[in-house]
Design an enzyme around this catalytic site. Structure first.
Site, mmCIF file in Angstrom:
data_model
loop_
_atom_site.group_PDB
_atom_site.id
_atom_site.type_symbol
_atom_site.label_atom_id
_atom_site.label_comp_id
_atom_site.label_asym_id
_atom_site.label_seq_id
_atom_site.Cartn_x
_atom_site.Cartn_y
_atom_site.Cartn_z
ATOM 1 N N SER A 161 3.235 -0.919 8.244
ATOM 2 C CA SER A 161 1.780 -1.430 8.613
ATOM 3 C C SER A 161 1.115 -0.683 9.716
ATOM 4 O O SER A 161 0.723 0.408 9.440
ATOM 5 C CB SER A 161 2.259 -3.085 9.025
ATOM 6 O OG SER A 161 1.110 -3.902 9.168
ATOM 7 N N ASP A 259 0.118 -7.747 -1.346
ATOM 8 C CA ASP A 259 -0.294 -7.363 -0.277
ATOM 9 C C ASP A 259 -1.792 -6.899 -0.482
ATOM 10 O O ASP A 259 -2.217 -6.275 -0.848
ATOM 11 C CB ASP A 259 0.306 -6.238 0.201
ATOM 12 C CG ASP A 259 0.133 -5.689 1.618
ATOM 13 O OD1 ASP A 259 -0.803 -6.494 2.411
ATOM 14 O OD2 ASP A 259 0.757 -4.807 2.028
ATOM 15 N N HIS A 291 3.286 -8.103 2.181
ATOM 16 C CA HIS A 291 3.496 -7.237 3.086
ATOM 17 C C HIS A 291 4.989 -7.240 3.741
ATOM 18 O O HIS A 291 5.417 -8.202 4.175
ATOM 19 C CB HIS A 291 2.569 -7.574 4.120
ATOM 20 C CG HIS A 291 1.946 -6.442 5.205
ATOM 21 N ND1 HIS A 291 1.696 -5.274 4.703
ATOM 22 C CD2 HIS A 291 2.015 -6.248 6.676
ATOM 23 C CE1 HIS A 291 1.195 -4.508 5.980
ATOM 24 N NE2 HIS A 291 1.742 -5.318 6.871
#
Length: 319
Positions: A161, A259, A291
């Site tokens: 991320s 995601d 995610h």
């Protein structure tokens, strides 16, 4: 009317509340898990820069020898630049697993968080950490685990991320500036990278509430930004430098089918392939997952498959 509610500018439960006067209230304090010795690994905490508080957690396999140097992994945690920690339960357990499965030496970086320390501070901290690690490559420096056990010819940067965003920015900078002692980055691993942009692509329009949140996170994390096409968040936008000088030989990008950031990861790979960069890029998609699913459910079959791909990537090059 409760005046405190009127004053709230943004809120990112369960982590953060930001008031219009600039005050920041952290709604939760990240849980700290101490370094430890497990069945397969051992870890310890070190200070990199006392003036700023920059630190890291080092991991090595429990069974290790100076006679066989191991791949070296520098890891950057996710959390939108404002949450999580290298010392939190999720990342401590995850790095333990990576080190045990891949048989590598790992440095998990504790960079400073926004909004108290807005970007580009996290980028500066991360670069300092990479340079500090590289400074041990010729037997100098104070950290014995790095000097005795790490193979600096097999250096990898990885993150998820926001951490994957940091990885890209570090590797891009490494293509422009030399690392200490001339150390080279062999590969970068971007897990569900936090890349974004002003114009919608793919399925981004299908999740407008989440899109608005992602927009806000960036502006809170980086108030000095030029916008959503800032090269730091949109590495393939018009303002971004060419990816052709990316400072590594191999790139592995993981994306997840559900995601909202998926299409940005795919576009990054496609743009890198067309840029004239001479390395090799791979992309692995996990269908039906969202995610950072591998952190939320690390024992599921797809998380195990994810780990196998990660391990394979770092062990393709033998000493």
């Amino acid at each position: 009317m409760d005046s405190s509610k009127v004053e709230v500018a943004y809120e990112f439960p369960p982590h953060l509340r930001i008031y219009k006067d600039g005050r920041v209230k952290r709604l939760t304090v990240p849980e700290f898990v101490p370094a430890s010795i497990s069945i397969d690994t051992q870890s310890k905490d070190i200070s990199i820069q006392k003036e700023t508080g920059l630190s890291a957690r080092l991991y090595v396999p429990k069974t290790i020898s100076k006679d066989r140097k191991l791949p070296l992994l520098i890891y950057f945690h996710g959390g939108g630049f404002f949450a999580e920690s290298a010392f939190s339960p999720a990342y401590h357990h995850y790095l333990n697993s990576v080190v045990a499965e891949a048989n590598v030496v790992a440095v998990s970086v504790e960079y400073r968080l926004a909004p108290e320390y807005p970007l580009p501070i996290a980028y500066h901290d991360s670069w300092e950490a990479v340079q500090w690690v590289a400074s041990h490559s010729k037997g100098e420096g104070h950290e014995l685990w790095l000097k005795d056990y790490a193979d600096f010819d097999r250096l990898f940067l990885a993150g998820d991320s926001a951490g994957a965003n940091i990885v890209h920015n570090m590797v891009l900078r490494a293509g422009e500036e030399e690392l200490t002692n001339g150390v080279k980055i062999l590969g970068s691993i971007l897990v569900h990278p936090y890349f974004w942009g002003k114009d919608q692509i793919g399925y981004e329009g299908s999740g407008m509430l989440k899109k608005e949140m992602i927009d806000k996170i960036w502006f809170i994390a980086c108030p000095s930004t030029t916008g959503l096409d800032d090269p730091h968040i949109n590495p393939v936008g018009k303002e971004a430098p060419s990816l052709s000088k990316l400072g590594c030989n191999r790139v592995l990008v993981f994306v997840a089918g559900k995601d909202l950031l998926r299409d940005r990861g795919v576009l990054y790979c496609e743009t890198l392939q067309k840029s004239g960069w001479e390395g090799v890029v791979e992309i692995i998609e996990t269908e039906g997952e969202d995610h950072v699913f591998h952190l939320l459910n690390p024992t599921c079959d797809k998380a195990k498959s994810f780990m196998n791909s990660l391990v394979s990537f770092m062990n393709k090059y033998k000493q």
